[in-house]
Motif scaffolding. Structure first.
Motif, PDB file in Angstrom:
ATOM      1  N   PRO A 370     108.728 -17.743  67.809  1.00 51.33           N
ATOM      2  CA  PRO A 370     107.984 -17.214  66.662  1.00 51.33           C
ATOM      3  C   PRO A 370     108.142 -18.116  65.452  1.00 51.33           C
ATOM      4  CG  PRO A 370     110.019 -15.997  66.935  1.00 51.33           C
ATOM      5  CD  PRO A 370     109.940 -16.934  68.115  1.00 51.33           C
ATOM      6  N   PRO A 371     107.131 -18.182  64.547  1.00 51.39           N
ATOM      7  CA  PRO A 371     107.257 -18.974  63.317  1.00 51.39           C
ATOM      8  C   PRO A 371     108.191 -18.278  62.331  1.00 51.39           C
ATOM      9  CG  PRO A 371     105.172 -17.817  63.345  1.00 51.39           C
ATOM     10  CD  PRO A 371     105.808 -17.548  64.677  1.00 51.39           C
ATOM     11  N   GLU A 372     108.862 -19.102  61.457  1.00 50.20           N
ATOM     12  CA  GLU A 372     109.812 -18.586  60.486  1.00 50.20           C
ATOM     13  C   GLU A 372     109.587 -19.274  59.144  1.00 50.20           C
ATOM     14  OE1 GLU A 372     113.618 -19.358  62.138  1.00 50.20           O
ATOM     15  OE2 GLU A 372     113.500 -17.776  63.667  1.00 50.20           O
ATOM     16  N   PHE A 373     109.668 -18.473  58.027  1.00 48.62           N
ATOM     17  CA  PHE A 373     109.563 -19.035  56.686  1.00 48.62           C
ATOM     18  C   PHE A 373     110.803 -19.858  56.373  1.00 48.62           C
ATOM     19  CE2 PHE A 373     106.562 -15.487  56.182  1.00 48.62           C
ATOM     20  CZ  PHE A 373     105.483 -16.166  55.600  1.00 48.62           C
ATOM     21  N   THR A 374     110.614 -20.931  55.614  1.00 50.94           N
ATOM     22  CA  THR A 374     111.748 -21.775  55.213  1.00 50.94           C
ATOM     23  C   THR A 374     112.525 -21.169  54.062  1.00 50.94           C
ATOM     24  OG1 THR A 374     110.304 -23.044  53.747  1.00 50.94           O
ATOM     25  CG2 THR A 374     110.588 -23.853  56.014  1.00 50.94           C
ATOM     26  N   THR A 375     111.978 -20.235  53.306  1.00 45.56           N
ATOM     27  CA  THR A 375     112.677 -19.533  52.232  1.00 45.56           C
ATOM     28  C   THR A 375     112.166 -18.102  52.184  1.00 45.56           C
ATOM     29  OG1 THR A 375     113.223 -19.518  49.866  1.00 45.56           O
ATOM     30  CG2 THR A 375     111.019 -20.233  50.483  1.00 45.56           C
ATOM     31  N   SER A 376     112.920 -17.241  51.560  1.00 48.41           N
ATOM     32  CA  SER A 376     112.559 -15.822  51.578  1.00 48.41           C
ATOM     33  C   SER A 376     111.659 -15.420  50.426  1.00 48.41           C
ATOM     34  CB  SER A 376     113.829 -14.963  51.557  1.00 48.41           C
ATOM     35  OG  SER A 376     114.600 -15.247  50.384  1.00 48.41           O
ATOM     36  N   THR A 377     111.587 -16.204  49.334  1.00 48.89           N
ATOM     37  CA  THR A 377     110.753 -15.858  48.178  1.00 48.89           C
ATOM     38  C   THR A 377     109.972 -17.077  47.713  1.00 48.89           C
ATOM     39  OG1 THR A 377     112.571 -16.333  46.638  1.00 48.89           O
ATOM     40  CG2 THR A 377     112.328 -14.048  47.391  1.00 48.89           C
ATOM     41  N   TYR A 378     108.773 -16.797  47.186  1.00 46.67           N
ATOM     42  CA  TYR A 378     107.900 -17.836  46.627  1.00 46.67           C
ATOM     43  C   TYR A 378     107.345 -17.297  45.309  1.00 46.67           C
ATOM     44  CZ  TYR A 378     108.025 -19.799  51.349  1.00 46.67           C
ATOM     45  OH  TYR A 378     108.439 -20.307  52.536  1.00 46.67           O
ATOM     46  N   ALA A 379     106.935 -18.193  44.384  1.00 46.84           N
ATOM     47  CA  ALA A 379     106.410 -17.797  43.080  1.00 46.84           C
ATOM     48  C   ALA A 379     105.203 -18.659  42.724  1.00 46.84           C
ATOM     49  CB  ALA A 379     107.491 -17.904  41.998  1.00 46.84           C
ATOM     50  N   GLY A 380     104.328 -18.093  41.856  1.00 45.17           N
ATOM     51  CA  GLY A 380     103.154 -18.821  41.389  1.00 45.17           C
ATOM     52  C   GLY A 380     102.485 -18.054  40.268  1.00 45.17           C
ATOM     53  N   GLU A 381     101.494 -18.682  39.605  1.00 49.11           N
ATOM     54  CA  GLU A 381     100.748 -18.045  38.543  1.00 49.11           C
ATOM     55  C   GLU A 381      99.282 -18.438  38.655  1.00 49.11           C
ATOM     56  OE1 GLU A 381     102.395 -19.336  34.849  1.00 49.11           O
ATOM     57  OE2 GLU A 381     101.296 -21.238  34.866  1.00 49.11           O
ATOM     58  N   VAL A 382      98.423 -17.571  38.056  1.00 48.73           N
ATOM     59  CA  VAL A 382      96.991 -17.792  38.163  1.00 48.73           C
ATOM     60  C   VAL A 382      96.328 -17.331  36.879  1.00 48.73           C
ATOM     61  CG1 VAL A 382      96.703 -15.542  39.308  1.00 48.73           C
ATOM     62  CG2 VAL A 382      94.905 -17.258  39.503  1.00 48.73           C
ATOM     63  N   PRO A 383      95.387 -18.109  36.307  1.00 43.67           N
ATOM     64  CA  PRO A 383      94.611 -17.629  35.152  1.00 43.67           C
ATOM     65  C   PRO A 383      93.652 -16.522  35.602  1.00 43.67           C
ATOM     66  CG  PRO A 383      94.552 -20.029  35.315  1.00 43.67           C
ATOM     67  CD  PRO A 383      95.107 -19.526  36.606  1.00 43.67           C
ATOM     68  N   GLU A 384      93.402 -15.572  34.725  1.00 46.19           N
ATOM     69  CA  GLU A 384      92.488 -14.490  35.075  1.00 46.19           C
ATOM     70  C   GLU A 384      91.056 -15.021  35.164  1.00 46.19           C
ATOM     71  OE1 GLU A 384      91.966 -11.421  32.210  1.00 46.19           O
ATOM     72  OE2 GLU A 384      92.142 -12.766  30.479  1.00 46.19           O
ATOM     73  N   ASN A 385      90.250 -14.293  35.937  1.00 45.93           N
ATOM     74  CA  ASN A 385      88.806 -14.570  36.092  1.00 45.93           C
ATOM     75  C   ASN A 385      88.532 -15.892  36.791  1.00 45.93           C
ATOM     76  OD1 ASN A 385      88.203 -12.169  34.695  1.00 45.93           O
ATOM     77  ND2 ASN A 385      88.322 -13.236  32.724  1.00 45.93           N
ATOM     78  N   GLN A 386      89.455 -16.386  37.571  1.00 50.39           N
ATOM     79  CA  GLN A 386      89.220 -17.599  38.336  1.00 50.39           C
ATOM     80  C   GLN A 386      89.407 -17.295  39.815  1.00 50.39           C
ATOM     81  OE1 GLN A 386      91.300 -21.105  37.082  1.00 50.39           O
ATOM     82  NE2 GLN A 386      90.784 -20.838  34.910  1.00 50.39           N
ATOM     83  N   VAL A 387      88.566 -17.920  40.632  1.00 48.65           N
ATOM     84  CA  VAL A 387      88.639 -17.733  42.077  1.00 48.65           C
ATOM     85  C   VAL A 387      88.783 -19.085  42.750  1.00 48.65           C
ATOM     86  CG1 VAL A 387      87.327 -15.582  42.061  1.00 48.65           C
ATOM     87  CG2 VAL A 387      86.113 -17.770  42.245  1.00 48.65           C
ATOM     88  N   GLU A 388      89.136 -19.029  44.042  1.00 50.33           N
ATOM     89  CA  GLU A 388      89.346 -20.233  44.856  1.00 50.33           C
ATOM     90  C   GLU A 388      90.421 -21.127  44.248  1.00 50.33           C
ATOM     91  OE1 GLU A 388      88.134 -20.474  47.811  1.00 50.33           O
ATOM     92  OE2 GLU A 388      86.930 -18.644  47.555  1.00 50.33           O
ATOM     93  N   VAL A 389      91.442 -20.504  43.681  1.00 50.81           N
ATOM     94  CA  VAL A 389      92.581 -21.233  43.109  1.00 50.81           C
ATOM     95  C   VAL A 389      93.785 -21.000  44.008  1.00 50.81           C
ATOM     96  CG1 VAL A 389      94.093 -21.476  41.116  1.00 50.81           C
ATOM     97  CG2 VAL A 389      91.661 -21.015  40.786  1.00 50.81           C
ATOM     98  N   VAL A 390      94.467 -22.078  44.403  1.00 56.27           N
ATOM     99  CA  VAL A 390      95.673 -21.970  45.230  1.00 56.27           C
ATOM    100  C   VAL A 390      96.841 -21.644  44.319  1.00 56.27           C
ATOM    101  CG1 VAL A 390      97.224 -23.170  46.802  1.00 56.27           C
ATOM    102  CG2 VAL A 390      94.752 -23.565  46.935  1.00 56.27           C
ATOM    103  N   VAL A 391      97.480 -20.508  44.570  1.00 61.94           N
ATOM    104  CA  VAL A 391      98.577 -20.029  43.724  1.00 61.94           C
ATOM    105  C   VAL A 391      99.924 -20.565  44.217  1.00 61.94           C
ATOM    106  CG1 VAL A 391      99.722 -17.974  42.828  1.00 61.94           C
ATOM    107  CG2 VAL A 391      97.252 -17.974  43.156  1.00 61.94           C
ATOM    108  N   ALA A 392     100.174 -20.524  45.525  1.00 56.20           N
ATOM    109  CA  ALA A 392     101.463 -20.962  46.068  1.00 56.20           C
ATOM    110  C   ALA A 392     101.256 -21.466  47.489  1.00 56.20           C
ATOM    111  CB  ALA A 392     102.476 -19.809  46.049  1.00 56.20           C
ATOM    112  N   ASN A 393     102.140 -22.352  47.942  1.00 57.42           N
ATOM    113  CA  ASN A 393     102.137 -22.883  49.293  1.00 57.42           C
ATOM    114  C   ASN A 393     103.344 -22.333  50.047  1.00 57.42           C
ATOM    115  OD1 ASN A 393      99.846 -24.405  48.877  1.00 57.42           O
ATOM    116  ND2 ASN A 393     100.975 -26.230  48.250  1.00 57.42           N
ATOM    117  N   LEU A 394     103.069 -21.712  51.192  1.00 62.24           N
ATOM    118  CA  LEU A 394     104.130 -21.120  52.012  1.00 62.24           C
ATOM    119  C   LEU A 394     104.396 -22.042  53.191  1.00 62.24           C
ATOM    120  CD1 LEU A 394     102.779 -17.439  52.072  1.00 62.24           C
ATOM    121  CD2 LEU A 394     104.155 -18.570  50.317  1.00 62.24           C
ATOM    122  N   THR A 395     105.666 -22.444  53.363  1.00 65.43           N
ATOM    123  CA  THR A 395     106.043 -23.364  54.440  1.00 65.43           C
ATOM    124  C   THR A 395     106.762 -22.599  55.536  1.00 65.43           C
ATOM    125  OG1 THR A 395     108.101 -23.906  53.283  1.00 65.43           O
ATOM    126  CG2 THR A 395     106.207 -25.332  52.885  1.00 65.43           C
TER     127      THR A 395
END
Length: 897
Positions: A370-395
């Protein structure tokens, strides 16, 4: 119709090898209308217990003991009736078919005729056994009663495909019982006869024998529906048409064909026996309801034969390939090649036709990591009213085979996003999860999101493998507040009012809402689009008033709607603005008077010939338009005296002459047009009417049209005289120009020194095209006979621009060449005279003899040079004044110089 018949049954039922098992002699039938039951025998190597019989005919059935009987009272339509009897084994589901033919035999005596007083002729014994009499109704008998014959169906005609002939081959004979009384012509129509494919079947028009003309192909067409017709020699219908059905009997002439020659399939390693792998399909063009088209499958070979030579099996009827043994291991054998054979005749290898295809079966890897996350928590931010924006990358990390379904990661959000603002997409190269905004977030509603995500593979985990606790992680997303644009809640806003409202009228309040609740901002309004500049908006509260009178008939109105766009902007950083559209539906009022149409017309001078149809155009709409009222004004009085108006309908009227004759000419006729508005509006329009003489068809004549235009006979004559005078002046001018051109060509070659104008031709500062730019008259050089007046003058060559001071010395006269024939000699003599003439100017450029450009008939003089010797006396240059003193010092100094 048949008079008397007898039937005979011949059959052959077979077991596996189709060897005839029994037969029965002919069985008589009663009066040609009933068939007595008779037994049908069937033998099989397994016995006849549990055998079931059925037929393909609705008229005949078979009992359980093999007895054939007729299901209803019927008439034998021909001397042969054929149908198929099928025997089925209830235990093995095998079936055997046999064709049963009933032969109708001739009786010893004929039945009485149907027509009174006329004997009936018996059937011709020489006729072929395939004669069929059409069951057409009988005529009325002597007692006034009409015998009504019941309808019956002609049995279908079976024709085997791929017959070798010879052709044409007779199928059946069509006859009518009226052919004993009158000659009858027979014909057939339908597909295969007179419709494509043409002439597959033909019929002898006199005897009624129908033939097939070429071999049949059931795969091309399985059946034909024809209609037989009987007419007399005059083409009159004798009998109603009868339907003929012809069925093509299938032969096993097509091999099974696989849909693909190579099939690709896969199966997971470690699969249990019975696991489905793939399906191979073969189609047989023969009849699928018979053994000819029933295909069966089998596996011929398997490569490699590891760990067993029979790792797979195939369903003989469906073509499904499944595993039959355990032990599939991708690390040992990654691919198997299986040869599959398809055979028709239900898989009988002795009689069936076969074909083969290749099935390639790949053993795929199973998902045991099975696949496993490299860390247990991730963080990111996004401006309001915007779409198709990458907030965080999960490895993630997965130890399965890279870039396979067991390795490809699939991410999903299991909590924290009930409105579906986010989606996680997989990077196909790195297998990372990209948290992407797919639905815009609002800071005023959500300032942060706490997501719980889970990762899995594209392929499910193998049996017995559990998900890891490291397959889930948390993602914290912060929302950044930005300045949002104000918006109009009612966009597009529609209001209705009458046109023509005065300036300054308040129409509505068009206000916007600022969504930034946590920012103290003011909204200002302005116009963005107001095509007619009719509106004004209050900058602070959005109240809209009229700045001009609104006109529904304006070019800016479309479908009675005027559209304006307004802008609402806040004072944020940076400022944001939104737009809103206001639609004003203008209700029409009667503010436009009707206009008369047409503006110009013509009419004959006599009122009885024609009239002018008039109507009106109004820019308003219903009910402020027609019906219209057309009237003639009372002043001037001549209008009502000469003209009259006749009403045709609500929109049209006719203008015609009231008097019997009106002189030809142009007349302005005023007409008052009134619409039906409330209140009504009137307009006086003038129509220009040309009154002219007309021919018998009511059309203006040419002379009449000119006269109507206001030109009398005297005016026409004056115009013609002016034209003649103008042409005469042009002709005289052309003659004068020709004469002047002729005089210019006859001008003398040399002119008097007092008239010499050569100085005007010599331009020393011009660097243009050379001699080709100087337009000389070459004809003067070719006419030396015109030089007598020059040669007869006093000797010497003079200049008119400057003369020598003092007495002019006398020099020998230049030789005269009377009428030289060669222009070269003329030029040579002129050169010699110039060399001996001290009064000639001291520059060669004055000696211009004539044009030497392209196309000149004169010879070149560029090779001529001065032939003067050093013995020339230049002392006379001192007598020419101070301008030639320097030249005299240079050449007249003598030997001592």
């Amino acid at each position: 119709m048949l008079r008397a018949t007898r039937s005979c049954l011949s059959r052959a039922l077979t077991s596996g090898d189709r060897t005839p098992c029994g037969s029965r002699p002919c069985v008589p039938v009663s009066g040609g209308s009933r068939l007595c039951p008779f037994p049908l025998s069937f033998s099989s190597c397994l016995g006849t217990k549990g055998t079931q019989y059925e037929t393909n005919s609705v008229d005949f059935k078979v009992r359980a003991d093999g007895t054939v009987f007729a299901t209803r009272e019927l008439r034998i339509p021909s001397e042969q009736v054929a149908f198929t009897v099928t025997a089925r084994d209830g235990q093995t589901a095998k079936r055997w078919d046999a064709v049963v033919r009933l032969l109708v035999a001739q009786p010893s005596s004929a039945r009485p005729a149907h027509k009174k007083g006329k004997p009936s002729a018996g059937l011709d014994a020489s006729q072929p056994p395939n004669d069929t009499l059409l069951p057409w109704p009988q005529h009325q008998n002597a007692n006034g009663l009409r015998r009504q014959k019941r309808d019956w169906v002609i049995p279908p005609i079976n024709v085997p495909e791929n017959s070798r002939g010879p052709f044409p081959q007779q199928l059946v004979r069509i006859r009518s019982d009226k052919d004993n009384d009158i000659p009858i012509r027979y014909s057939i129509t339908g597909v295969g006869a007179d419709q494509p494919p043409m002439e597959v079947f033909s019929i002898d028009s006199m005897s009624g024998r129908m033939y097939v003309t070429r071999p049949m192909d059931r795969e091309e067409r399985a059946s034909y529906h024809l209609r037989a017709h009987a007419v007399d020699m005059n083409g009159n219908k004798v009998e109603n048409p009868i339907d003929l059905y012809i069925y093509v009997i299938d032969m096993n002439d097509n091999r099974p064909e696989f849909v693909n020659q190579v099939y690709n399939g896969s199966v997971d390693e470690g699969s249990k026996p019975g696991t489905y792998v793939m399906t191979v399909t073969a189609n047989d063009a023969d009849d699928s309801t018979t053994a000819n088209g029933m295909v069966r499958y089998r596996i011929v070979t398997q490569t490699p034969q590891s760990p067993s030579q029979n790792m797979f099996t195939i369903n003989s009827e469906t073509g499904d390939i499944v595993t039959v043994a355990a032990g599939l291991d991708r690390e040992k054998v990654q691919q198997y090649t299986v040869i599959v054979q398809a055979t028709d005749m239900e898989g009988n290898l002795n009689y069936g036709l076969s074909n083969t295809a290749t099935a390639i079966i790949s053993v795929t890897d199973v998902n045991d990591n099975p696949p496993e996350f490299t860390t247990s928590t991730y963080a990111g931010e996004v401006p309001e009213n915007q779409v198709e924006v990458v907030v965080a990358n999960l490895t993630v990390m997965d130890r399965d085979q890279p870039h396979s379904p067991n390795w490809n990661a699939f991410y999903r959000i299991i909590s924290g996003d009930p409105s579906g603002h986010f989606s996680i997409r997989t990077d196909p190269v790195t297998n990372e999860g990209m948290v992407t905004v797919v639905k815009a977030v609002d800071y005023e509603l959500n300032r942060a999101f706490m997501l719980t995500v889970m990762v899995s593979n594209q392929a499910p985990l193998a049996s017995g493998i559990q998900m890891s606790f490291q397959s889930t992680a948390g993602v914290t997303i912060s929302v950044v507040d930005i300045n949002e644009a104000p918006y109009f809640p009612s966009n597009h806003k529609l209001i209705r009012l009458e046109e023509g409202v005065p300036t300054g009228t308040v129409l509505t309040t068009f206000s916007a809402v600022d969504p930034d609740r946590f920012m103290q901002q003011a909204v200002r309004y302005s116009k963005l689009s107001d095509p007619a500049n009719w509106l004004h908006i209050n900058a602070t509260n959005g109240q809209i008033t009229t700045a001009a009178v609104l006109d529904r008939e304006s070019l800016y109105i479309k479908n009675n709607v005027y559209e304006a766009t307004f802008l609402a902007a806040d004072n944020g950083i940076p400022p944001a603005s939104g737009t809103g559209t206001l639609q004003i539906y203008l209700i029409d009022i009667n503010d436009n008077a009707p206009e008369l149409l047409p503006k110009e017309a013509q009419i004959c001078e006599k009122p009885s010939l024609n009239a002018i149809n008039i109507t009106a155009a109004d820019a308003d709409v219903d009910p402020n338009i027609g019906p219209y009222v057309f009237e003639l004004p009372f002043a001037p009085a001549a209008v009502r005296k000469n003209w009259t108006i006749t009403r045709l309908n609500g929109d049209y009227a006719q203008l015609s002459l009231r008097i019997l004759y009106l002189e030809a000419g142009m007349y302005d006729v005023p007409i008052i047009v009134t619409d039906s508005g409330n209140p009504p509006l009137s307009n006086t329009s003038v129509i220009k009417v040309k009154v002219c003489p007309c021919d018998e068809n009511g059309d203006c004549t040419t002379v009449g049209a000119v006269a109507a235009a206001g030109l009398g006979t005297s005016a026409i004559v004056a115009i013609l005289i002016c034209v003649v005078i103008l042409l005469t002046m042009v002709l005289l001018f052309v003659v004068w120009m020709k004469r002047r051109e002729k005089e210019r060509h006859t001008k003398q070659l040399l002119i008097d020194p007092e008239d010499d104008v050569r100085d005007n031709i010599l331009k020393y500062d011009e660097e243009g095209g050379g001699e080709e730019d100087q337009d000389y008259d070459l004809s003067q050089l070719q006419q030396p006979e015109s030089m007598e007046h020059v040669l007869s003058k006093a000797p010497g060559v003079r200049r008119v621009d400057e003369r020598p001071v003092g007495a002019e010395p006398q020099y020998p006269v230049r030789p005269v060449v009377p009428h030289p024939g060669d222009i070269g000699d003329f030029i040579t003599e002129g050169l010699r005279a110039a060399d001996n003439d001290p009064t000639a100017p001291p520059y060669d450029s004055l000696l211009v003899f004539d044009y030497e450009g392209s196309g000149s008939t004169a010879g070149s003089v560029s090779s001529l040079n001065s032939s003067s010797s050093g013995d020339q006396d230049y002392d006379y240059l001192n007598d020419w004044g101070p301008r030639f003193k320097k030249l005299a010092d240079m050449y007249g100094g003598g030997e001592e110089d």
